[in-house]
Motif scaffolding. Structure first.
Motif, PDB file in Angstrom:
ATOM      1  N   VAL A   1      29.817  28.054  32.519  1.00  0.00           N
ATOM      2  CA  VAL A   1      30.394  29.017  33.470  1.00  0.00           C
ATOM      3  C   VAL A   1      30.532  30.383  32.784  1.00  0.00           C
ATOM      4  O   VAL A   1      30.173  31.419  33.344  1.00  0.00           O
ATOM      5  CB  VAL A   1      31.761  28.538  34.011  1.00  0.00           C
ATOM      6  CG1 VAL A   1      32.398  29.612  34.891  1.00  0.00           C
ATOM      7  CG2 VAL A   1      31.607  27.235  34.787  1.00  0.00           C
ATOM      8  N   ALA A   2      31.046  30.371  31.549  1.00  0.00           N
ATOM      9  CA  ALA A   2      31.205  31.636  30.811  1.00  0.00           C
ATOM     10  C   ALA A   2      29.845  32.318  30.659  1.00  0.00           C
ATOM     11  O   ALA A   2      29.718  33.531  30.864  1.00  0.00           O
ATOM     12  CB  ALA A   2      31.836  31.372  29.445  1.00  0.00           C
TER      13      ALA A   2
ATOM     14  N   ALA B   1      35.744  32.043  37.217  1.00  0.00           N
ATOM     15  CA  ALA B   1      36.653  31.855  36.077  1.00  0.00           C
ATOM     16  C   ALA B   1      37.612  30.695  36.358  1.00  0.00           C
ATOM     17  O   ALA B   1      37.826  29.814  35.506  1.00  0.00           O
ATOM     18  CB  ALA B   1      37.434  33.142  35.814  1.00  0.00           C
ATOM     19  N   ALA B   2      38.169  30.670  37.568  1.00  0.00           N
ATOM     20  CA  ALA B   2      39.111  29.603  37.938  1.00  0.00           C
ATOM     21  C   ALA B   2      38.407  28.243  37.901  1.00  0.00           C
ATOM     22  O   ALA B   2      38.936  27.263  37.351  1.00  0.00           O
ATOM     23  CB  ALA B   2      39.683  29.880  39.326  1.00  0.00           C
ATOM     24  N   MET B   3      37.210  28.181  38.456  1.00  0.00           N
ATOM     25  CA  MET B   3      36.481  26.902  38.476  1.00  0.00           C
ATOM     26  C   MET B   3      36.073  26.507  37.050  1.00  0.00           C
ATOM     27  O   MET B   3      36.047  25.315  36.719  1.00  0.00           O
ATOM     28  CB  MET B   3      35.259  26.992  39.393  1.00  0.00           C
ATOM     29  CG  MET B   3      35.659  27.060  40.860  1.00  0.00           C
ATOM     30  SD  MET B   3      34.241  26.855  41.959  1.00  0.00           S
ATOM     31  CE  MET B   3      35.051  26.973  43.571  1.00  0.00           C
ATOM     32  N   GLY B   4      35.782  27.496  36.219  1.00  0.00           N
ATOM     33  CA  GLY B   4      35.440  27.210  34.824  1.00  0.00           C
ATOM     34  C   GLY B   4      36.601  26.555  34.095  1.00  0.00           C
ATOM     35  O   GLY B   4      36.418  25.585  33.335  1.00  0.00           O
TER      36      GLY B   4
ATOM     37  N   SER C   1      37.813  34.595  29.122  1.00  0.00           N
ATOM     38  CA  SER C   1      38.387  35.941  29.261  1.00  0.00           C
ATOM     39  C   SER C   1      37.583  36.998  28.507  1.00  0.00           C
ATOM     40  O   SER C   1      37.793  38.181  28.715  1.00  0.00           O
ATOM     41  CB  SER C   1      39.846  35.963  28.824  1.00  0.00           C
ATOM     42  OG  SER C   1      39.905  35.687  27.460  1.00  0.00           O
ATOM     43  N   THR C   2      36.670  36.574  27.651  1.00  0.00           N
ATOM     44  CA  THR C   2      35.886  37.577  26.912  1.00  0.00           C
ATOM     45  C   THR C   2      34.494  37.809  27.530  1.00  0.00           C
ATOM     46  O   THR C   2      33.624  38.402  26.897  1.00  0.00           O
ATOM     47  CB  THR C   2      35.715  37.162  25.434  1.00  0.00           C
ATOM     48  OG1 THR C   2      35.189  35.832  25.409  1.00  0.00           O
ATOM     49  CG2 THR C   2      37.018  37.192  24.675  1.00  0.00           C
ATOM     50  N   THR C   3      34.301  37.341  28.768  1.00  0.00           N
ATOM     51  CA  THR C   3      32.973  37.483  29.367  1.00  0.00           C
ATOM     52  C   THR C   3      32.714  38.889  29.892  1.00  0.00           C
ATOM     53  O   THR C   3      31.717  39.513  29.536  1.00  0.00           O
ATOM     54  CB  THR C   3      32.763  36.475  30.515  1.00  0.00           C
ATOM     55  OG1 THR C   3      33.890  36.562  31.400  1.00  0.00           O
ATOM     56  CG2 THR C   3      32.631  35.056  29.996  1.00  0.00           C
ATOM     57  N   ARG C   4      33.602  39.378  30.781  1.00  0.00           N
ATOM     58  CA  ARG C   4      33.403  40.719  31.348  1.00  0.00           C
ATOM     59  C   ARG C   4      34.777  41.390  31.451  1.00  0.00           C
ATOM     60  O   ARG C   4      35.691  40.842  32.063  1.00  0.00           O
ATOM     61  CB  ARG C   4      32.713  40.637  32.719  1.00  0.00           C
ATOM     62  CG  ARG C   4      31.316  40.027  32.611  1.00  0.00           C
ATOM     63  CD  ARG C   4      30.472  40.296  33.824  1.00  0.00           C
ATOM     64  NE  ARG C   4      30.081  41.693  33.895  1.00  0.00           N
ATOM     65  CZ  ARG C   4      29.546  42.249  34.985  1.00  0.00           C
ATOM     66  NH1 ARG C   4      29.381  41.540  36.085  1.00  0.00           N
ATOM     67  NH2 ARG C   4      29.198  43.523  34.996  1.00  0.00           N
TER      68      ARG C   4
ATOM     69  N   LEU D   1      39.105  38.521  37.215  1.00  0.00           N
ATOM     70  CA  LEU D   1      38.915  37.503  36.179  1.00  0.00           C
ATOM     71  C   LEU D   1      40.271  37.137  35.558  1.00  0.00           C
ATOM     72  O   LEU D   1      40.648  35.965  35.489  1.00  0.00           O
ATOM     73  CB  LEU D   1      37.959  38.042  35.109  1.00  0.00           C
ATOM     74  CG  LEU D   1      37.763  37.226  33.845  1.00  0.00           C
ATOM     75  CD1 LEU D   1      36.862  36.044  34.103  1.00  0.00           C
ATOM     76  CD2 LEU D   1      37.147  38.072  32.738  1.00  0.00           C
ATOM     77  N   PHE D   2      41.019  38.156  35.145  1.00  0.00           N
ATOM     78  CA  PHE D   2      42.289  37.924  34.451  1.00  0.00           C
ATOM     79  C   PHE D   2      43.358  37.442  35.433  1.00  0.00           C
ATOM     80  O   PHE D   2      44.204  36.623  35.095  1.00  0.00           O
ATOM     81  CB  PHE D   2      42.715  39.210  33.720  1.00  0.00           C
ATOM     82  CG  PHE D   2      41.598  39.695  32.827  1.00  0.00           C
ATOM     83  CD1 PHE D   2      41.363  39.077  31.611  1.00  0.00           C
ATOM     84  CD2 PHE D   2      40.724  40.692  33.252  1.00  0.00           C
ATOM     85  CE1 PHE D   2      40.284  39.471  30.810  1.00  0.00           C
ATOM     86  CE2 PHE D   2      39.656  41.090  32.457  1.00  0.00           C
ATOM     87  CZ  PHE D   2      39.437  40.472  31.231  1.00  0.00           C
TER      88      PHE D   2
END
Ligand code: MRU
Length: 358
Positions: free
Chosen positions: A35-36, A54-57, A85-88, A94-95
């Protein structure tokens, strides 16, 4: 209609946006690292869709865990959050989504029961929460679509930049959600889609999803927008956002600022469509929003082919900031915010809070 992202028994199924418009193929993420990777490489993109992914990941990572103790699971959870959290950095959704997942995780481990029971409860509740975030996003887009549709004339040509459609969200879209809603209300809407250099979200994605839905669309290159505005062809600009600061400054796809300035020069309303999950009241103004700098390779090459001389220096800020003075209104699921945004945005949040408190 396609599904941008979906939770399945096999994993998180994502429509691969790097292959559009040539191929409509789906990629199933079986681990949170998948996912990331999908977020980082823009297999899935667009702020609300990134939040859902992000949530599903997180749900996927925790469900794949073989941790036998709560302590072990907590430590794995932190690694999952760190990786995603370091993807985009720019899309605040995301956050926002990671914070929601953390709240549910903490709550489900805090209750009574054995370690095994708490772990099982955390796993189940995280899947539920991720699915809830996905469903809420579609509902928010439909609601903001209705608010925004009221701002359009009976027959309107709308210019948009990047892709703020069904592909950028769990479904329906923000800017394009307004177009869909106006059409459903019987209005006549034609979309002018900026190509959106360098990643071509406008030509590859916006034009694709509108054409698929039978919505009239004209594709233009980014540098044609001023020309069509000057000729009186555009009635309104509607874009999405990756993060909106408390004062109404808007971070969105690189080139949005240019479009906003052109709209002001030509006396055309410039609307930003975004759910509350994109508004970051903790950031006072746009200057504080982190801007993702992507690889210059995406500027010097397309589809692996060089479009610039070898070794030329290039830059690729993926977003820019449109100062709030250029923004005519911010359209959310709770209603429309107008200047001064510092007041109106806060009010929308208190409205939503009092509603959810019943
Ligand atoms: O780099 P991207 O494709 O993720 O950028 C997307 C945008 O800038 C969108 O306009 C924004 O995320 C809003 S999507 C509803």
């Amino acid at each position: 209609m396609f599904k941008t992202i979906e939770w399945t028994d096999e994993g998180v199924r994502i429509l691969d946006q790097t292959r559009l418009p040539v191929e409509e193929i789906y990629f199933t993420c079986r681990t949170y690292q998948d996912v990331a990777h999908a977020i980082r490489s823009m297999v899935i993109r667009g702020a609300p869709a990134i939040g859902v992914a992000a949530a599903m990941g997180v749900a996927l990572g925790v469900n794949n865990s073989s941790a036998a103790t709560v302590r072990e699971l907590r430590s794995e959870f932190e690694s999952i959050i760190e990786e995603i959290s370091t993807t985009r950095p720019t899309a605040v959704n995301l956050f926002w989504a990671l914070e929601r997942m953390r709240r549910v995780f903490t709550e489900s481990l805090g209750g009574r029961g054995t370690s095994a029971e708490k772990i099982a409860s955390a796993k189940a509740r995280l899947v539920e929460e991720a699915q809830r975030i996905c469903a809420e996003d579609i509902a928010a887009n439909q609601a903001l679509g209705r608010h925004g549709a009221a701002l359009l004339k009976h027959s309107a040509t709308v210019l948009t930049h990047c892709n703020a459609g069904a592909l950028a969200t769990a479904g329906y879209g923000t800017a394009l959600g307004i177009v869909r809603s106006a059409l459903a209300a019987g209005k006549k809407v034609h979309v002018f889609a900026d190509e959106t250099r360098p990643f071509l979200q406008g030509s590859r994605l916006t034009a694709w999803e509108l054409a698929k839905d039978g919505i009239p669309v004209t594709l233009i290159t980014d540098n044609m927008a001023g020309h069509f505005m000057q000729r009186g062809k555009i009635n309104a600009v509607i874009v999405g956002a990756d993060r909106i600061a408390a004062n109404g400054d808007v971070a969105n796809k690189i080139g949005t600022y240019t479009v906003a300035v052109l709209a002001r020069e030509n006396k055309i309303p410039f609307y930003v469509a975004a759910p509350l999950s994109t508004i970051d009241l903790r950031i006072r103004s746009g200057g504080k929003i982190p801007i993702e700098e992507r690889s210059p390779y995406e500027v010097t090459h397309w589809g692996g082919v060089a479009t610039a001389p070898e070794n030329v220096e290039a830059r690729h800020p993926a977003f820019d900031i449109t100062p709030h003075r250029y923004v005519s209104a911010i359209i959310t699921e709770r209603g429309i915010a107008r200047r001064p945004f510092t007041k109106s945005l806060k009010l929308l949040f208190s409205k939503s809070q009092s509603r959810s408190l019943g």
